[in-house]
Every structure is written in C-alpha cells, then in structure tokens.
Motif scaffolding. Structure first.
Motif, PDB file in Angstrom:
ATOM      1  N   GLU A 177       0.820  -1.205   0.000  1.00 26.92           N
ATOM      2  CA  GLU A 177       0.000   0.000   0.000  1.00 26.92           C
ATOM      3  C   GLU A 177       0.862   1.266   0.000  1.00 26.92           C
ATOM      4  O   GLU A 177       0.490   2.279  -0.571  1.00 26.92           O
ATOM      5  N   LYS A 178       2.039   1.119   0.609  1.00 25.05           N
ATOM      6  CA  LYS A 178       2.918   2.286   0.714  1.00 25.05           C
ATOM      7  C   LYS A 178       3.388   2.712  -0.682  1.00 25.05           C
ATOM      8  O   LYS A 178       3.314   3.878  -1.044  1.00 25.05           O
ATOM      9  N   ILE A 179       3.820   1.726  -1.451  1.00 23.36           N
ATOM     10  CA  ILE A 179       4.284   2.006  -2.811  1.00 23.36           C
ATOM     11  C   ILE A 179       3.141   2.588  -3.633  1.00 23.36           C
ATOM     12  O   ILE A 179       3.319   3.526  -4.414  1.00 23.36           O
ATOM     13  N   ARG A 180       1.957   2.014  -3.425  1.00 27.38           N
ATOM     14  CA  ARG A 180       0.799   2.495  -4.189  1.00 27.38           C
ATOM     15  C   ARG A 180       0.588   3.985  -3.922  1.00 27.38           C
ATOM     16  O   ARG A 180       0.398   4.782  -4.818  1.00 27.38           O
ATOM     17  N   LYS A 181       0.689   4.330  -2.624  1.00 25.80           N
ATOM     18  CA  LYS A 181       0.480   5.732  -2.237  1.00 25.80           C
ATOM     19  C   LYS A 181       1.529   6.622  -2.883  1.00 25.80           C
ATOM     20  O   LYS A 181       1.235   7.702  -3.393  1.00 25.80           O
ATOM     21  N   GLU A 182       2.758   6.135  -2.840  1.00 29.12           N
ATOM     22  CA  GLU A 182       3.852   6.955  -3.373  1.00 29.12           C
ATOM     23  C   GLU A 182       3.678   7.176  -4.872  1.00 29.12           C
ATOM     24  O   GLU A 182       3.894   8.266  -5.381  1.00 29.12           O
ATOM     25  N   LEU A 183       3.258   6.102  -5.545  1.00 26.54           N
ATOM     26  CA  LEU A 183       3.071   6.224  -6.991  1.00 26.54           C
ATOM     27  C   LEU A 183       1.942   7.202  -7.286  1.00 26.54           C
ATOM     28  O   LEU A 183       2.027   8.028  -8.204  1.00 26.54           O
ATOM     29  N   LEU A 184       0.881   7.118  -6.477  1.00 25.85           N
ATOM     30  CA  LEU A 184      -0.239   8.054  -6.668  1.00 25.85           C
ATOM     31  C   LEU A 184       0.244   9.485  -6.466  1.00 25.85           C
ATOM     32  O   LEU A 184      -0.170  10.401  -7.177  1.00 25.85           O
ATOM     33  N   ASN A 185       1.139   9.655  -5.466  1.00 23.90           N
ATOM     34  CA  ASN A 185       1.717  10.973  -5.229  1.00 23.90           C
ATOM     35  C   ASN A 185       2.461  11.451  -6.465  1.00 23.90           C
ATOM     36  O   ASN A 185       2.375  12.608  -6.853  1.00 23.90           O
ATOM     37  N   ASP A 186       3.200  10.496  -7.056  1.00 22.10           N
ATOM     38  CA  ASP A 186       3.943  10.855  -8.271  1.00 22.10           C
ATOM     39  C   ASP A 186       2.976  11.301  -9.353  1.00 22.10           C
ATOM     40  O   ASP A 186       3.268  12.177 -10.147  1.00 22.10           O
ATOM     41  N   PHE A 187       1.842  10.609  -9.383  1.00 18.77           N
ATOM     42  CA  PHE A 187       0.896  10.871 -10.476  1.00 18.77           C
ATOM     43  C   PHE A 187       0.101  12.164 -10.283  1.00 18.77           C
ATOM     44  O   PHE A 187      -0.222  12.828 -11.232  1.00 18.77           O
ATOM     45  N   SER A 188      -0.238  12.441  -9.007  1.00 21.33           N
ATOM     46  CA  SER A 188      -1.101  13.618  -8.823  1.00 21.33           C
ATOM     47  C   SER A 188      -0.288  14.852  -9.150  1.00 21.33           C
ATOM     48  O   SER A 188       0.623  15.249  -8.457  1.00 21.33           O
ATOM     49  N   ILE A 189      -0.640  15.420 -10.242  1.00 16.21           N
ATOM     50  CA  ILE A 189       0.166  16.492 -10.801  1.00 16.21           C
ATOM     51  C   ILE A 189      -0.331  17.782 -10.179  1.00 16.21           C
ATOM     52  O   ILE A 189      -1.396  18.284 -10.524  1.00 16.21           O
ATOM     53  N   ASN A 190       0.435  18.241  -9.205  1.00 16.10           N
ATOM     54  CA  ASN A 190      -0.035  19.415  -8.480  1.00 16.10           C
ATOM     55  C   ASN A 190       0.424  20.677  -9.194  1.00 16.10           C
ATOM     56  O   ASN A 190       1.127  21.495  -8.657  1.00 16.10           O
ATOM     57  N   VAL A 191       0.042  20.764 -10.427  1.00 18.09           N
ATOM     58  CA  VAL A 191       0.420  21.950 -11.191  1.00 18.09           C
ATOM     59  C   VAL A 191      -0.588  23.034 -10.879  1.00 18.09           C
ATOM     60  O   VAL A 191      -1.751  22.922 -11.232  1.00 18.09           O
ATOM     61  N   THR A 192      -0.135  23.990 -10.211  1.00 20.85           N
ATOM     62  CA  THR A 192      -1.063  25.078  -9.897  1.00 20.85           C
ATOM     63  C   THR A 192      -0.233  26.340  -9.745  1.00 20.85           C
ATOM     64  O   THR A 192       0.983  26.287  -9.551  1.00 20.85           O
ATOM     65  N   GLU A 193      -0.870  27.446  -9.859  1.00 22.21           N
ATOM     66  CA  GLU A 193      -0.149  28.700  -9.641  1.00 22.21           C
ATOM     67  C   GLU A 193      -1.145  29.713  -9.107  1.00 22.21           C
ATOM     68  O   GLU A 193      -2.352  29.486  -9.167  1.00 22.21           O
ATOM     69  N   MET A 194      -0.627  30.777  -8.587  1.00 14.55           N
ATOM     70  CA  MET A 194      -1.540  31.790  -8.062  1.00 14.55           C
ATOM     71  C   MET A 194      -2.216  32.477  -9.226  1.00 14.55           C
ATOM     72  O   MET A 194      -1.602  32.768 -10.239  1.00 14.55           O
ATOM     73  N   PHE A 195      -3.500  32.685  -9.058  1.00  7.61           N
ATOM     74  CA  PHE A 195      -4.319  33.344 -10.089  1.00  7.61           C
ATOM     75  C   PHE A 195      -4.171  32.655 -11.451  1.00  7.61           C
ATOM     76  O   PHE A 195      -4.149  33.286 -12.487  1.00  7.61           O
ATOM     77  N   ARG A 196      -4.076  31.311 -11.371  1.00  3.43           N
ATOM     78  CA  ARG A 196      -4.017  30.544 -12.631  1.00  3.43           C
ATOM     79  C   ARG A 196      -5.307  30.773 -13.396  1.00  3.43           C
ATOM     80  O   ARG A 196      -6.386  30.768 -12.818  1.00  3.43           O
ATOM     81  N   ASP A 197      -5.225  30.965 -14.682  1.00  2.84           N
ATOM     82  CA  ASP A 197      -6.352  31.378 -15.520  1.00  2.84           C
ATOM     83  C   ASP A 197      -6.918  32.692 -14.968  1.00  2.84           C
ATOM     84  O   ASP A 197      -7.984  32.719 -14.370  1.00  2.84           O
ATOM     85  N   PRO A 198      -6.203  33.795 -15.151  1.00  3.22           N
ATOM     86  CA  PRO A 198      -6.608  35.061 -14.518  1.00  3.22           C
ATOM     87  C   PRO A 198      -8.063  35.427 -14.808  1.00  3.22           C
ATOM     88  O   PRO A 198      -8.741  36.007 -13.957  1.00  3.22           O
ATOM     89  N   SER A 199      -8.559  35.032 -15.990  1.00  2.34           N
ATOM     90  CA  SER A 199      -9.932  35.421 -16.319  1.00  2.34           C
ATOM     91  C   SER A 199     -10.920  34.790 -15.343  1.00  2.34           C
ATOM     92  O   SER A 199     -11.947  35.370 -15.016  1.00  2.34           O
ATOM     93  N   PHE A 200     -10.596  33.586 -14.883  1.00  8.61           N
ATOM     94  CA  PHE A 200     -11.469  32.925 -13.906  1.00  8.61           C
ATOM     95  C   PHE A 200     -11.517  33.743 -12.622  1.00  8.61           C
ATOM     96  O   PHE A 200     -12.574  34.004 -12.055  1.00  8.61           O
ATOM     97  N   PHE A 201     -10.323  34.194 -12.180  1.00 13.77           N
ATOM     98  CA  PHE A 201     -10.285  34.952 -10.927  1.00 13.77           C
ATOM     99  C   PHE A 201     -10.914  36.329 -11.083  1.00 13.77           C
ATOM    100  O   PHE A 201     -11.510  36.856 -10.154  1.00 13.77           O
ATOM    101  N   ARG A 202     -10.813  36.832 -12.301  1.00 12.05           N
ATOM    102  CA  ARG A 202     -11.471  38.116 -12.560  1.00 12.05           C
ATOM    103  C   ARG A 202     -12.988  37.918 -12.446  1.00 12.05           C
ATOM    104  O   ARG A 202     -13.690  38.751 -11.843  1.00 12.05           O
ATOM    105  N   ALA A 203     -13.476  36.800 -12.988  1.00 16.10           N
ATOM    106  CA  ALA A 203     -14.908  36.511 -12.915  1.00 16.10           C
ATOM    107  C   ALA A 203     -15.332  36.329 -11.470  1.00 16.10           C
ATOM    108  O   ALA A 203     -16.388  36.836 -11.044  1.00 16.10           O
TER     109      ALA A 203
END
Lengths: 931, 275
Positions: free
Chosen positions: B61-87
C-alpha cells in the motif's frame, strides 16, 4: 446338335403362345400384324431346318453303318485267312518235329474258324454272291481238315512214316488251301467295290438335302414378302386417313367442327379418339373464351359499380342459362360485409338478401374460404317464378370474386337446368377478370372521393406551408449561428493543438534543464567539498591570531590596575599586529571568495612598465635592508613601456611574489627581471604582447613534489614553515587566480635549499580577456586550479549570499525629488548595489540609450518634462527594453496602477516606500527567471 | 525515451491495476508523462521493469500511495487562468456581501496557490473577515507545503503578472515578503484559511458551502467517479451556491447537470438551482 433342337423347340413354344394371344384379340393391332408376319417367316425357317437336319442325320447313320461293316468284314476275312494258314503250318510243324506242342495253334484255329465264318455269313446277309463264295470257303476248309489235316496228324501219331511220305508226295489238301485263299481274296475285293457303290448312293442323298434347303429358303422369302406388303399397307392406310382428317381440321381455322372418322381398330383409332377429345376440349374452351371476352368487352369502360355488376350479371345469366342471379360487392375496407349490387331474375321480382356478412351462410362461407360452392341438391330453395307458376331451381352455384387473395365480391346463380362443367369453367373465367375490374372501379371511386377530400386538405396545407416557411427561415438563421459556433470551436481546437505543441516543446526544454540541474548538483557537491576543506583550513588560520588577541586583551584588562605600561604597550603592539594579520587574512579570503564567486571584475588600463622598477625598489628596499639581502631589479631594453592590464591586481601579484621571496630568504639576494618572453601559439592567440617578470631568490627553496601544492589555498611547504615565517598561505593562490583572471600564468622553478624563481607571464589586453578564450594555465603548467566557481546564490552561506544578491546589481532611479534619490541611493548602496539616478524621463531615455547594462529601473510616475507612463511606453515600444521596470506610484488610485501596467510596468509599489516591500520586489525581479 | 510495445502494455496494465484498486483513473491521461513518472518511481525503488512495480503496487500500500503521489500532478499557480479569478472577483464574490459568514471549500487545494489567491480577492473586496476558507487535499505532503505558504521567489514574477491580469486592485507585493530564495505569504492572509486532509473519493461532506472550488482535480477521475464527486459537491452546497471547475472540466455531460445551471460557461462556474 441336340442343343439346337432344344432351343428350337423352346422357340416354337413361345411362338405358339403368341399365336394364341393374337388369336384371342379381336382388335388386330399394328404390333400384332408385324409380329405375326415375323412368326410366319420364322416358322418356315424352322420347318426347313428340321427337315434338313433329319435328312442329314439319316445320311450320317447310314454312312457309319457302312463303314463299320466294311471294317468288320475285312477283319474277319483276315482272321479266317490266319486260321487257315495256322492250321496248315501247325500240321506241318508237327509232322516234321513230332512235338505235340506244335499242334496247339492247329487245335485253336480248328476250334475258332467256324465262329468267324458264321459272323461273316451274318454280315453278308442280303448279298447272295458273297454268301456263295463263303460257302465255297467253308467247303474247302472242311475238306482240307478231313483230307489233309487229321489224317496226316494221325499218321504221324502212328509214326507211319510211309504214310506221311506218301501224303507229301500226293500233296493231299494243297489245292484246298490254295482255293480257300483265292476265294477269300475274291471276297475282299468284292467288299471294296461294294463300299464304293454304297458311297455313291450316299452322295446322291446329300445332293437331295441341298436342294431341299434351297427350296425352303425360297418359300420363306415368298412368305416374308407377302406378309410385309400386307402389314405395311394396312398401317399406312389408317395413318394416311387420320393425317388427312387432321389436315382438314387445321384448314377449318379454329372452328373445330369436323372430327376424324374412326375406321380401324388399331392404335390409329386411339390417336383419332384422343384427337377428337382434344378438339372437343378446344371447342369448349373457345366457347368459354369467346363468351368471356364478350362479357368483358361489354363491361369495359364502365366506372360505376352498379352498372358494371348489372351488365355483368345479365350477360353471365344469359350465357349460363341461369334463372336467378345476385351479385354482392364488399362495402367496407375490411371486407367483412358484402352488399347486393344487382340481381337478375326471370320473374322480375326483387330477390336475394341485401347484405351478406363474411362467413354467414354458404355465400359468406364461399367468400371466407375463397372457394366455389356448387349445390346440386336444392330442396327448399327459393322458387323460380314464371308467368305460369313457380318451380324450384335445380342447381345453385356461388362464386367468390377475389382480388389479391381477398374476396371483394360474391356471385350467386341458380338455374332450373344444370350448370354444365363448361358453364362452371366459364364462370370461373369471367369471375377472375371481374375481380380486377371491380377493384379498379372501387379504387377509382375511392380516388375520386379522396381527391375531393384532398382538395379541402390542400387548402389547409397551403396555410400550414406558409407557417412552415416562416419556421424554416428561423431554422436557417439558427443553423447559420451554429455554423459560426462550429467555426469558433474549430478555431479553439486549433489553438488547443498549438498549445499542446508548445507544451511538448516546453517538456523537452525541461528535460534538458533537468539534466543541466543534475550536472550542476554534482558540481555543487564537489565544490562544497572544497569549501569545507577551505573552511577547515581558514578557521585554523583565523583562530591563531584571534587567540592571541583574546588572551592579550584579557591580560591587558587584568593589567589595567597593575599599571605596567611597558607590558601594556607590548600587548597592544601584539594585538595590533595580530589584528593586522587578521585583516590581511580576511582581505585575502575576501579576494579569493570574490574570485571564486566570479564577482571580481578586471579593469583594464594602461600600466606604465617604465616606472615599475622604481616602484618596486621603493616598496621593497626596506625589506632588503632589514634582512641583509641584496635586491635588484633589471628591466630589458626591448620591454614595452606600457601594457594593458588591471593595474591593481598586477601590483598585488608582484607584491605577493616579492613578499614571499623576502620572507623565505635570510641572506643572499632577491632579483627581479623584466623581459619579453618567447611566445607559444596559445599565448599568441590571447595577445601579441606579453611581459614576463621573474622573481628569483636564494631562500629555502621548495621541494619538487610540492611545486604544485603551494598554489593551493592554505598550503605552504609544511606546518613548521608557517610557524617560522608566518603568513596566511593564501598569497600564492591569489597570485595564481589573479594571473589567470588577467589571462596570464605563473611558473615556478626551484631547488630545495638553493632558492626559487617565480615567473609571471602576463598579456597586454586592451579590452580584457575574450570570454571564449580558455585559460592556458592548465594546459601549459599542469597546475590544478580551484574547481569552477560555485554559484554564490545557492550555497549554505546565507550571509555572503544575501550580500551578493544585490551586490553589483545596477539600478537606475528615475525621480525628480532629490531627497528621495538620496534616501534610496544610500539604502541600495548599503546592499552593495550600483546606483545611478536621473531626474526625469528624458534623462532616463538618454541614459538607457547610452548604457543598457542596467538590471532594474525604479520609475517615479509624476515627473516634469516626460512622466513615468510615457517613459515606460517609449522604453518598451520604441526601444524594446525588456528589463524590469518597477513603477513608484502614489497611494490609492487604482486607475493609476492600470495605466502603469498598460504603459509596460513590470510591477508597482506605493509611496511612501516600505523598504522591506521594496527589497522583496527587487528580489523578485532581479531573480533570474528560471521558468 | 522510446517506449516499446511491451512497455506500453505494462503501463496500461499498471494503470488498470491502479484504477481497479483505487478508482483513480489515469488510463486516459497523457501517456508519455505517466510513463516518465513511472520510470522515476522504478529508479527510486530499484526495480528492473514496470511489471514488478505493478506487483508491488498491488501488494504494497505504501508504494501504491507513493506512486499516486507521483501521479497527482499538483500543477497550480496563483491566479491561474486570470480570467477565472477576474470573474470570481467581479461576478461571484460580490454576491456574498449580504451574507453574515461566507464558507468556501477548496477541494484538492494542492500547495495552496489558489486558496491564497481567493484570500487576496476576499481581502481586496473587504470580505475576508466574514470568510472561512477550507482547503483540503488527500495528499498530506502537499498540504504541509501549502501550510508553509512559501514559494520559490522565481515564481513570483509570473504570479505578479497573473494577479494584474486578474484585476488586482493593490500591489501584489503587499501580500508577501521575501528572502533571497523564497516569497512568503503574509500571515494575515492565512488567518481565515484552515487546512485539512480530505479524500473526495472516500470522505463525506463536512459542511455547507457557498462556494466550492475544485479545479483540475477531477480530470484524472473516471466518469462514474466524477459523478459521485459531483453529487458530493451538490450535497455540500447551500442553495444557490456556486461550483467552480477547471478549464478542461465540465458538468455538462454529468448526471448532476439538471440540478445546476451554468453561470459563466467559459469559466466553468455553475450555480446550484434553488429548489
């Protein structure tokens, strides 16, 4: 032969049977005629064969008998001769020898000859001449025996030699033997002539047989011809008659009235009968066809169902001689109810029901099952009226009229006569075509009705169509909108694809960056190792003077009360010198770290070499005086007066080299020699003009194995050296680094105990060292240099890092307020930044025009001449300046910020300035963008 | 890196196993990127091939969790898609002015960039004092990083640009301070945010919210799982509450769509229908 006879008798039996059959059959058929002809012929042949066969057989028997007799006669004649001779011989033998044994043949012949003679006599029966000869033979033999044979034997037995001699003399019996033999010969020849005559007789019989055979063949031929002509004539006669009749019928062209006469009783009669039946049938069919055609012709073109049915019914009734008739037609779509359309009655009264339901009564049943019902027993049926009275119909027929396997009408007819088969065929015929007509009439009527309805509906449709027209136009509009949306979607899709592609490119770039980073990490580890070694060495070097300072100052504090001034002075002096050492050490460390951080910029300028000997003399003469060491400086004449290099660093190198030389030289001399070196290609590539300065001392020297080591940081020959001579051990490292930075090298030539010569080769570079030129040091002298300069911003030395983050970063302040500029300048300079300032936008543009090497611009907005917005706009749009511009705005107005961004500000910050915020922003924008 | 047919098969089997075990559906996800992550994991675990990793994932289960961590792509940034935040700033958040307290749920907040962005918006709209932001993620490592509220300084240039495009009314530099490596979100902004671990697949609703933001999380989920999560969101929204999804996500084809209406289609903002 026997087989043939059996076969023949079997054949006979068969034909006799056949004959009987033919006889029984009165109708004498063609086949029988032909058969009887053949039988007669065959009979003739059989009789002939039997007669001939019998004759042949008789002939053969006779011939056999003849041949057997002849053979026997010959044999018997021979035997008889033998017996006669044997007796004669035997009698003689006995008489001569006297032996009884000689008498045996005599006795045997005497016993048998008579039997043979009898046998011959029997065979010769019927032939008196031969029998006469035989009698004479018998007489002779018998006489011989009596006269010659017996007496002579008896004489001998009695030994009467005289009698015997006498006997011989007289030749008793000799004539008898001779005549016997002659007679037998005659018989033999007579027999042969008899055989020939018999054979002749047989030949005659044979000829007779041949003649009989020919006669029979002739008779058979006659019979055959007779029969065949008779039979063929009788067959062809009937066929010709029939053919003629048929030809005649053909000439009648469809009336079929004449028939073939039936005269014979053979197969041709059958043919004629069959043909006549065919003709009857054809005549009937013609009747049906013509009547049906007539009926159909009469109701053609009628498009009212009543009229159609009444015409049909009256005609059908007339033709079938029906008395009553009624016709029902389906009145609904489902075909469940049939309605009476017309009726026909001789009585002119209304007859029949109004409607019939499917399956109701016989009529309904006929409709349901789609089959014809023909009733011949009609007891209790409706009476047929005539003007004279009523009478019951004899037969009733009900016919369903169908179309596409569905009953659409029913016809019922009743008659006082009978419906002949022909009538029924006719009815079926007309009814089948009526179905189609009724259906088409019904359909036509429906069509007319529908047409009327559709006219009404089409008007309604007209109205609806107009409505639809309107709707369709709306739809058209919507579809165009959809079209537009689709195109938009397509565009978006293309953009997405474009983005995906960019993302992929970025990924590739990231891969590259990643590998770069990995390499950097490795280098970092390496350099960090160097750093720790460096620190370990340095802490020792720092601790030594610090230790003395601490101890002495503590003692000085204790001495304060003791008022021992001399000691205090001594302490102070030592503290001072230790402090100086520390200062030197720290300066050296700073120099080195600057070099390693790559922060040391070389400033190339003219250096006057002419003045160098004098300068060196002035600077180092006191060392030589102190130590009793001779100090000489020699400059070759051809050395150029001026070289281009960093004056400060150049001097530092020479000072270090000379300090070392004096430090390690107790006596003897220190000589400096300036000359033009001979150049390698590598060196020529860097510069045409080089200067070599060698510093030679007569000091302790350096062992060969340590020649390389002494250029490393904190390395002197050994620990003892340090204690004896002092010094930081960094001098030579710094010299080497500086020399490299200036494009030059330092070499060492030394023998332990005799002295050392350090030679500095330095190029004259007017514009500094080209970036892409590799330092020749390693390749020439194999002196390991300090590894590549580690990145100062990423180490675990935050103090230095922070110092270096802003250090030497160039900032341009654009502001009209002197006090602002002063305050900002002071703060930024404290962080090591290089600050320039201008008073307004115009000046800013001029400044940037001349010097673009600015890291960041701090831009005030409210300024005379050219304000911040316009300045930024010109910088961005006209001059394509991309460096970060941080706008300094007055507090509040949001519109100001938006204007700033529109003009091209990278970021903004409100006045009055919060210094921490200012440095945060500067950090953000001075960080080299990694992304 | 060239992937062979065998390797493709192995990756497919691995993803299938993960889907069966966890309901996380990476099967449709960008295959080269997944493969690269898988290879990283292989190197870390010193495994010779992907099939061995699959085996480990199934039993460990530990390896499974780690692999899932690898997979979850935490690509995010502040005010990502500025138009959304403007809305959000101009259309959605002002609607909450009448409320006494505002509850906002950031489901799948990753390293917190968007939570901080919303906190900035609320500050500039004067609503931050009334608001509580619940930031949840299933990945505890990521939550820890979010709570540190610290970003590499290099990222701030981009965030500043996003902030400006999203219609920021102040200077972005007012919300952070820096040292030479990092920018730190100012503590005042963090006061209204509470971080918690929450798994969208297995955990239930924990409050009623006026706004749920769950962007670029569900794209890795299979449609049935998405439907389940959408139902959870629906149950967790107050009447007339808003649900915000990522640019590549849509409620349109989900079962729950009849219970929402699109407020701003382009920004994937949906409102729960009053019923």
């Amino acid at each position: 032969m026997r087989f043939l006879v059996i076969y023949d008798s079997l054949k006979m039996l068969y034909f006799i049977n056949l004959e009987r059959k033919v006889g029984n059959n009165v109708n004498f058929k063609i086949r029988s005629k032909i058969t009887s002809g053949y039988i007669a012929l065959i009979l003739c042949l059989i009789i002939g064969v039997i007669v001939v066969g019998f004759q042949v057989s008789t002939l053969q028997t006779e011939r056999n008998k003849l041949m057997t007799n002849t053979a026997k006669v010959q044999t018997l004649l021979s035997t008889l001769e033998n017996h006669t001779l044997n007796m004669n011989r035997s009698q003689r033998g006995y008489i001569v020898t006297g032996k009884d044994s000689y008498l045996d043949p005599y006795r045997e012949a005497k016993a048998n000859w008579e039997d043979n003679w009898n046998e011959l006599n029997v065979l010769m029966e019927g032939r008196p001449d031969q029998q006469e000869s035989l009698d004479s033979v018998k007489t002779h033999i018998t006489r011989w025996i009596e006269t010659a044979g017996e007496p002579s034997i008896n004489l001998k037995r009695n030994n009467d030699e005289a009698g015997i001699k006498k006997f011989y003399r007289e030749e008793v019996g000799r004539s008898e033997i001779q005549s016997t033999m002659a007679t037998l010969g005659k018989i033999r020849s007579d027999e042969i002539s008899h055989l020939a005559s018999e054979a002749k007789k047989l030949d005659n019989v044979n000829n007779k047989i041949v003649f009989t055979l020919g006669l029979f063949l002739f008779i058979a031929a006659i019979v055959a011809i007779f029969f065949s002509s008779f039979i063929s004539k009788s067959i062809t006669n009937t066929i010709t008659g029939t053919t003629a009749a048929i030809r005649h019928i053909a000439q009648e062209k469809g009336t079929f009235t004449s028939r073939i006469p039936i005269t014979t009783k053979d197969e041709v009669r059958d043919l004629a009968v069959a043909t006549n039946d065919l003709l009857d049938d054809l005549e009937n069919r013609e009747w049906v066809r013509s009547n049906a055609t007539q009926v159909v012709k009469n109701y053609q073109g009628i498009d009212a169902i009543k009229q159609l049915t009444s015409i049909f019914l009256s005609q059908v009734a007339r033709i079938t001689r029906a008395s009553y008739g009624s016709l029902y037609v389906r009145n609904d779509k489902e075909g469940k109810i049939f309605e009476q359309q017309t009726s026909f009655a001789n009585s002119y009264t209304k007859i029949g029901r109004e409607t019939i339901a499917l399956g109701e009564g016989l009529a309904g049943q006929a409709a349901l099952e789609r089959r014809v019902i023909h009733l011949t027993d009609t007891t209790g049926y409706q009476m047929i009226s005539t003007s004279l009275g009523d009478m019951p119909p004899k037969e009733v027929i009900i016919l369903p009229i169908t179309f596409e396997e569905k009953t659409i009408a029913i016809l019922e007819l009743a008659t006082v006569n009978a419906f002949e088969k022909l009538d029924r065929i006719f009815l079926k015929e007309v009814v089948s075509s009526l179905g189609l007509t009724i259906n088409s009439v019904l359909t036509r009527m429906e069509v007319v009705q529908l047409l009327n309805e559709s006219r009404a509906m089409s008007e309604e449709l007209q109205a609806q169509t107009e409505e639809l027209q309107t709707q369709s136009e709306e739809l058209q509009t919507q579809s165009e909108e959809l079209q537009a949306q689709t195109e938009e979607l397509t565009n978006i899709n293309e953009q997405l694809e474009e983005r995906t592609r960019e993302a992929e490119e970025k990924t590739a770039e990231l891969e590259i960056t990643k590998s770069d980073l990995e390499r950097n990490a490795e280098e970092l580890i390496q350099s960090s190792k160097y750093k720790s070694e460096f620190l370990a060495n340095m802490s020792h070097e720092l601790r030594t003077p610090l230790n003395s300072i601490l101890i002495l100052s503590e003692m000085l504090a204790e001495n304060a009360k003791a008022e021992n001034q001399e000691e205090d002075e001594e302490f102070a002096r030592v503290i001072n010198s230790s402090g100086k050492d520390l200062l030197n050490l720290i300066n050296d460390i700073l120099d080195l770290s600057k070099i390693e951080a790559g922060k040391l910029e070389m400033i190339y300028e003219e250096v006057n070499i002419n003045e160098l000997p004098l300068y060196l003399k002035q600077s180092f003469t006191h060392f030589s005086n102190d130590k009793d060491v001779v100090f000489n400086v020699v400059k070759e004449d051809d050395v150029a007066d001026v070289i281009h290099t960093d004056h400060k660093r150049f001097q530092q190198i020479l000072k270090n080299l000379l300090s070392n030389a004096f430090k390690f030289t107790e006596h003897g001399s220190v000589n400096v020699h300036l000359y033009n070196p001979s150049l390698t290609k590598e060196q020529q590539r860097i510069s045409e003009q080089w200067l070599a300065i060698s510093v030679t001392d007569t000091g302790i020297g350096i062992p060969k194995e340590k020649h390389e080591l002494i250029f490393e940081s904190f390395q002197q020959a050994d620990g003892a050296t340090v204690r004896k001579y002092g010094g930081t051990g960094l001098g030579l490292s710094i010299c080497k680094e500086f020399a490299q930075l200036l494009g030059g090298t330092i070499t060492l030539d030394s023998t332990e105990g005799e002295g050392s010569t350090f030679t500095l080769y330095i190029p004259s570079l007017q514009t500094g060292l080209p970036n892409n030129v590799e330092m020749p040091a390693e390749s020439i002298f194999e002196v390991p240099s300090v590894e590549e300069t580690p990145d100062a911003t990423q180490t675990d030395m935050p103090a230095i890092v922070e110092e270096n983050f802003f250090k030497n970063k160039r900032v341009l302040i654009v502001d009209d307020d002197e006090r602002n500029i002063f305050a900002l300048e002071k703060t930024l300079q404290q962080h090591g930044m290089i600050v320039d300032s201008v008073r307004n936008g115009r000046e800013c543009l001029n400044f940037i025009e001349k010097d673009r090497h600015v890291d960041v611009i701090l831009m005030d907005i409210m300024m005379p001449e050219l304000d911040g917005y316009d300045t930024m706009q010109i910088l961005r749009e006209d001059m394509n300046i991309e460096l970060p511009i941080i706008a300094l705005t007055a507090k509040a107005m949001k519109s100001d910020r938006e204007k700033c961004i529109a003009a091209g500000a990278t970021d903004y910050i409100s006045k009055p300035l919060n210094l921490e915020q200012l440095f945060s922003v500067l950090r953000v924008w001075l960080t080299t963008e990694v992304m | 890196m060239e992937t062979t047919a065998t390797e493709e098969l192995e990756v497919a089997l691995l993803l299938e196993a993960i889907y069966q075990l966890t309901s996380y559906d990476f099967r449709e996800y960008n295959r080269p990127s997944i493969t690269r992550r898988v290879h990283n994991r292989l190197a870390l675990e010193h495994l010779p091939n992907i099939s061995r990793l699959t085996e480990k994932v199934i039993y460990d289960e530990k390896i499974r969790k780690e692999l899932l961590n690898d997979f979850s792509i935490n690509v995010t940034e502040m005010f990502r898609d500025p138009s959304f935040f403007r809305a959000l700033r101009e259309d959605i958040l002002p609607r909450f002015k009448k409320l006494d307290d505002i509850r906002i749920w950031h489901a799948g907040c990753a390293t917190g960039e968007e939570v901080f962005s919303v906190a900035i918006l609320l500050t500039e709209l004067g609503l931050i004092d009334k608001a509580t932001l619940y930031a949840t993620d299933m990945n505890e490592d990521v939550l820890e990083r979010a709570q540190a509220a610290r970003f590499p300084i290099q990222k701030m240039q981009n965030y500043t640009k996003n902030y400006m495009l999203a219609g920021g009314s102040q200077a972005f530099s007012e919300y952070y301070y820096t040292d030479s490596h990092f920018a730190y979100i100012k503590p005042e902004l963090l006061e209204s945010i509470s971080f918690a671990q929450h798994n969208l697949v297995t955990d239930q609703s924990f409050n009623e919210f006026h706004l749920i933001i769950c962007r670029n999380v569900l794209i890795y989920f299979s449609p049935p799982l998405q439907n389940k999560v959408y139902k959870l969101f629906h149950d967790s929204l107050s009447r007339g509450g808003f649900l915000c999804l990522g640019a590549k996500e849509s409620l349109r084809f989900s079962d729950i769509m009849p219970k929402f209406e699109e407020t701003i289609t382009n920004e994937k903002i949906y409102q729960k229908i009053y019923d």
